[in-house]
Design an enzyme around this catalytic site. Structure first.
Site, PDB file in Angstrom:
ATOM      1  N   ASP A 176       0.816  -1.233   0.000  1.00 51.50           N
ATOM      2  CA  ASP A 176       0.000   0.000   0.000  1.00 51.50           C
ATOM      3  C   ASP A 176       0.837   1.265   0.000  1.00 51.50           C
ATOM      4  OD1 ASP A 176      -2.339  -1.586   0.242  1.00 51.50           O
ATOM      5  OD2 ASP A 176      -2.001  -1.724   2.392  1.00 51.50           O
ATOM      6  N   HIS A 202      -4.415  -1.838  -5.962  1.00 51.82           N
ATOM      7  CA  HIS A 202      -3.649  -0.657  -6.367  1.00 51.82           C
ATOM      8  C   HIS A 202      -4.654   0.412  -6.777  1.00 51.82           C
ATOM      9  CE1 HIS A 202       0.128  -3.133  -7.609  1.00 51.82           C
ATOM     10  NE2 HIS A 202      -0.215  -3.270  -6.350  1.00 51.82           N
TER      11      HIS A 202
END
Ligand code: GDP
Length: 423
Positions: free
Chosen positions: A13, A41
């Site tokens: 992340d 994503h």
């Protein structure tokens, strides 16, 4: 730079998706080489806001060819849903811009069930899995108990192989977990609804990639998650079940002989972590809540609140080392703009001594963070596009991090949009 890998340096992340979306302007091919639909994503560009799980982040650029390599956990159900979703927002996904390796193994319907059943069995001791079936999938892959995507071209043989696998897996589902067994009719439906639609994308992607490499096309290898989640070098057992390191990119992509020219490590300006396991620099209470809100730190796949903390230079230095980063993209600097003083975890305290070495996983939960504070800038930096135009305190923060990691910071991102970048 012809062949470049873009990787996460921390727990995932970090903002890899937004960096790949930006960098694809310099590349012809984007390849995902490990992992599956378990991470998200997030990409924001002129076509909208997208949470990609399996599709490579180059899917939005005209002319870029996207590949899912042999190392990925190819979940036909998730992939087909994702293709339909991005198509519905006007993004073209065709066999010309998406190619699936015939050597990628298929994540089978029971992998998700097993993930969920095992997390339930573990109860309080669970790993915090995203329940996308990734661990059971890779376990079966290494037992050679999955199907290759190329086998979809041979439906008769495939049906008989699936029946054998189902018979074997039903023993575990019913015997170990007391769960419902799979039936041939369910597998037929799965094949028809999710496998048939993706067949047109399956090809000898390895051969395609070798040709592309020989003819000088520039290849970007896109990783999922981060160094600390790597199966071999991460925080065992709170890792993922694949190798998230740049060194694995050539193998998982299908170009084992690739020469890698650069590794861009993505580092967030602070730390976040999803799921269970040690997280030395974790903040709690109001301080954590403020940072989580400022950074909108909720999982792209699960919506779970992410654990947050200051940047952890011990873990980051280790991550950069095992990734072999040649440059760093520092993301989300804008999120820290509200802070008067910015905490930084500079060392760990372990067994009464301070150390800057990242400890063996079993020692991590005994480590405590040593925090220092840098000056904040307390002004909006989201429209800054040149390093020299950043407030002095923000420049100092970036330079401090660059020195601590020992690798040049070549990008600083100050917003989620494609052009919110300082380079
Ligand atoms: P990835 O899995 O590494 O691609 O990261 P995620 O997509 O899970 O998380 C990154 C999140 O931060 C996404 O929601 C991005 O849109 C957002 N983001 C990326 N870079 C920036 C930035 O520089 N500033 C801000 N405010 N948000 C960013």
């Amino acid at each position: 730079m012809k062949n470049c890998v873009i990787v996460g340096v921390n727990w995932g992340d970090e903002g890899k998706g937004r960096m790949v979306d930006l960098l694809t302007e310099r590349f012809d091919v984007v390849v995902r080489y490990q992992g599956g639909g378990n991470a998200g994503h997030t990409v924001v560009n002129d076509k909208g806001r997208f949470a990609l799980h399996l599709l490579p982040s180059g899917i939005f650029r005209d002319g870029v060819v996207n590949l899912l390599g042999n190392g990925v956990a190819l979940d036909p159900e998730n992939l087909w849903k994702e293709i339909r979703d991005v198509r519905s927002k006007g993004v073209a996904v065709t066999p010309d811009n998406l190619k699936i390796s015939d050597r990628a193994s298929l994540l089978l319907p029971w992998h998700r069930d097993l993930d969920e059943l095992e997390e339930k069995r573990l109860a309080a001791k669970r790993f915090g899995s995203t329940k996308q079936g990734i661990a059971p999938f890779y376990a079966d892959k290494y037992q050679k108990k999955t199907i290759l995507a190329g086998e979809l071209f041979y439906p008769e043989e495939l049906r008989s192989r699936l029946a054998d696998l189902m018979e074997w897996k039903n023993l575990t589902l019913t015997g170990t977990y007391g769960a419902k067994p799979y039936t041939p009719a369910e597998l037929d439906r799965w094949f028809r609804d999710f496998c048939e639609p993706v067949i047109p994308f399956v090809c000898d992607a390895g051969a395609w990639l070798r040709d592309a490499d020989r003819s000088g096309r520039r290849i970007l290898f896109e990783a999922q998650l981060g160094a600390l989640r790597d199966l071999d070098f991460g925080i065992h057992p709170y890792t993922t079940s694949s190798n998230t390191l740049a060194a694995y990119a050539p193998i998982g992509a299908g170009l084992p002989s690739a020469k890698i020219d650069g590794v861009i490590g993505v580092v967030k300006a602070y730390s976040t972590c999803v799921g269970e396991g040690p997280f030395v620099c974790e903040l709690f209470g109001e301080e954590a809540e403020r940072l989580r809100e400022a950074g909108a730190e909720y999982g792209a796949k699960t919506g779970r609140p992410r654990r947050v903390g200051p940047i952890d230079l011990v873990a980051t230095r280790y991550g950069a080392e095992v990734q072999g980063t040649t440059e760093i993209a520092l993301t989300k600097l804008d999120v820290l703009s509200y802070m008067e003083k910015i905490p930084v975890c500079v060392r760990y305290r372990l067994h009464g001594k301070e150390t800057d070495r990242f400890p063996f996983p079993a020692e991590l939960d005994k480590a405590e963070p040593v925090i220092e504070y840098l000056d904040g800038w307390q002004s909006d930096i989201s429209r800054v596009r040149h390093f020299d135009d950043l407030p002095e305190a923000a420049r100092n923060y970036v330079i401090y991090i660059e020195r601590a990691i020992g690798c040049p910071v070549t990008y600083v991102s100050v917003g989620p949009e494609r052009d919110s970048i300082i380079r």
